[in-house]
Design a protein around this motif. Structure first.
Motif, short mmCIF file in Angstrom:
data_model
loop_
_atom_site.label_atom_id
_atom_site.label_comp_id
_atom_site.label_asym_id
_atom_site.label_seq_id
_atom_site.Cartn_x
_atom_site.Cartn_y
_atom_site.Cartn_z
N ASP A 1 0.84 -1.19 0.00
CA ASP A 1 0.00 0.00 0.00
C ASP A 1 0.88 1.24 0.00
OD1 ASP A 1 -1.60 2.24 1.55
OD2 ASP A 1 -3.08 0.82 0.77
N TRP A 2 0.51 2.24 -0.80
CA TRP A 2 1.32 3.45 -0.92
C TRP A 2 1.54 4.14 0.42
CZ3 TRP A 2 4.29 4.10 -4.90
CH2 TRP A 2 3.91 3.60 -6.15
N ASP A 3 0.57 4.02 1.32
CA ASP A 3 0.70 4.68 2.63
C ASP A 3 1.91 4.18 3.41
OD1 ASP A 3 -1.45 6.45 2.46
OD2 ASP A 3 -2.89 4.89 3.03
N LYS A 24 -1.80 7.15 -5.12
CA LYS A 24 -2.98 6.45 -4.62
C LYS A 24 -4.20 6.78 -5.47
CE LYS A 24 -3.98 6.38 -0.29
NZ LYS A 24 -4.22 6.87 1.07
N ASP A 51 -4.24 4.97 -8.61
CA ASP A 51 -4.18 3.51 -8.43
C ASP A 51 -2.93 2.96 -9.11
OD1 ASP A 51 -5.09 1.09 -7.41
OD2 ASP A 51 -6.17 0.57 -9.25
N ARG A 97 4.20 -1.44 -5.88
CA ARG A 97 3.07 -1.84 -5.03
C ARG A 97 2.64 -3.24 -5.45
NH1 ARG A 97 -2.78 -1.13 -5.10
NH2 ARG A 97 -2.59 -0.14 -7.15
#
Length: 210
Positions: free
Chosen positions: A74-76, A99, A102, A125
Motif C-alpha cells: 500500500d502506498w501509505d 494512490k 491507483d 506496489r
C-alpha cells in the motif's frame, strides 16, 4: 532499430529529448522482500549492469546506496519509511497522487552536475496484477528501466522483455540490449538533450562510430 525508434525511446511527453545514464558505480539496496527475492533482484541488476558495462560497488560515498528498490502493498507504507522524505521531495503529495491514480509502480531519479544519473528509487506496489508477475521477470524489467533514463512512453506499448516460447523464461529483447550497450559506449556522453544523440547510438548499433 531505426534512428526514429531510438529517438522515441528517449522522448518525453512534451516532445523533448532527454537521455541520461549512470555517472557513478551503482550500489543497490532492496527493501520489503525475503532473502530469496532479494537475491533475484540483485542478480537482475548485476546482469543488466554487466550488459551495459556499468560499474557496481558496495558503497556510495554520498548516499551509501544509490539504487533503492521498495516493495510494499500500500502506498501509505512509504510515509512510515524513515528519512524517505529527505530523498524524495514532496513525498506526501506524491503518495496522494499515486494512490488516486491507483498506480502500481513509480520511479524517481536524481542527477549530478553533469546531468548523469546519481541515484534512482523504484517503488513497486505488490497487489493485483503486479503481485502475479514472477519475481525474475519483474526484477529484470525494473532493472532495465533504471539502467537509463528512458522517455515517458518508452515501454508503454511494448515491454523491454520477450518471453521464450519453450521455457516461458523472460529475456531482454535484443534490440533493447543493443541500445543499452550503445548508450554506455565510453565515447558517448553521460547525458544528452539533442536528438542527434539517437543518431550516434544508431551508428554504434551499425558498427560505426561518428
Amino acid at each position: 532499430m531505426t534512428p526514429d525508434q531510438i529517438e522515441q525511446l528517449f522522448t518525453r511527453n512534451d516532445g523533448s529529448y532527454a537521455f541520461a545514464r549512470w555517472g557513478r558505480p551503482i550500489v543497490p539496496v532492496v527493501f520489503g522482500v525475503e532473502d530469496e527475492t532479494l537475491t533475484v533482484v540483485k542478480g537482475a541488476i548485476e546482469a543488466v549492469a554487466t550488459l551495459a558495462g556499468a560499474e557496481m560497488d558496495g558503497m556510495d560515498p554520498e548516499l551509501g546506496a544509490n539504487l533503492m528498490f521498495f516493495f510494499f502493498r500500500d502506498w501509505d507504507e512509504l510515509s512510515a519509511v524513515p528519512d524517505l522524505g529527505r530523498l524524495i521531495p514532496d513525498l506526501e503529495p506524491l503518495v496522494a497522487r499515486l494512490k488516486a491514480a491507483d498506480a502500481s509502480q513509480y520511479r524517481a531519479f536524481r542527477f549530478d552536475d553533469q546531468a548523469a544519473i546519481q541515484a534512482a528509487f523504484v517503488f513497486l506496489r505488490m497487489s493485483g496484477e503486479m503481485a502475479d508477475i514472477p519475481a525474475e521477470t519483474l526484477a529484470l524489467s525494473q532493472s532495465v528501466q533504471v539502467i537509463l533514463m528512458w522517455g515517458d512512453g518508452a515501454f508503454a506499448e511494448v515491454s523491454p522483455l520477450a518471453v521464450l516460447p519453450d521455457s516461458g523464461t523472460a529475456i531482454l529483447r535484443p534490440e533493447i540490449a543493443g541500445v543499452i550497450a550503445a548508450a554506455y559506449d565510453r565515447m558517448m556522453p553521460v547525458s544528452a538533450d539533442d536528438k542527434s544523440h539517437a543518431l550516434r547510438m544508431f551508428a554504434r548499433l551499425q558498427g560505426e562510430a561518428p
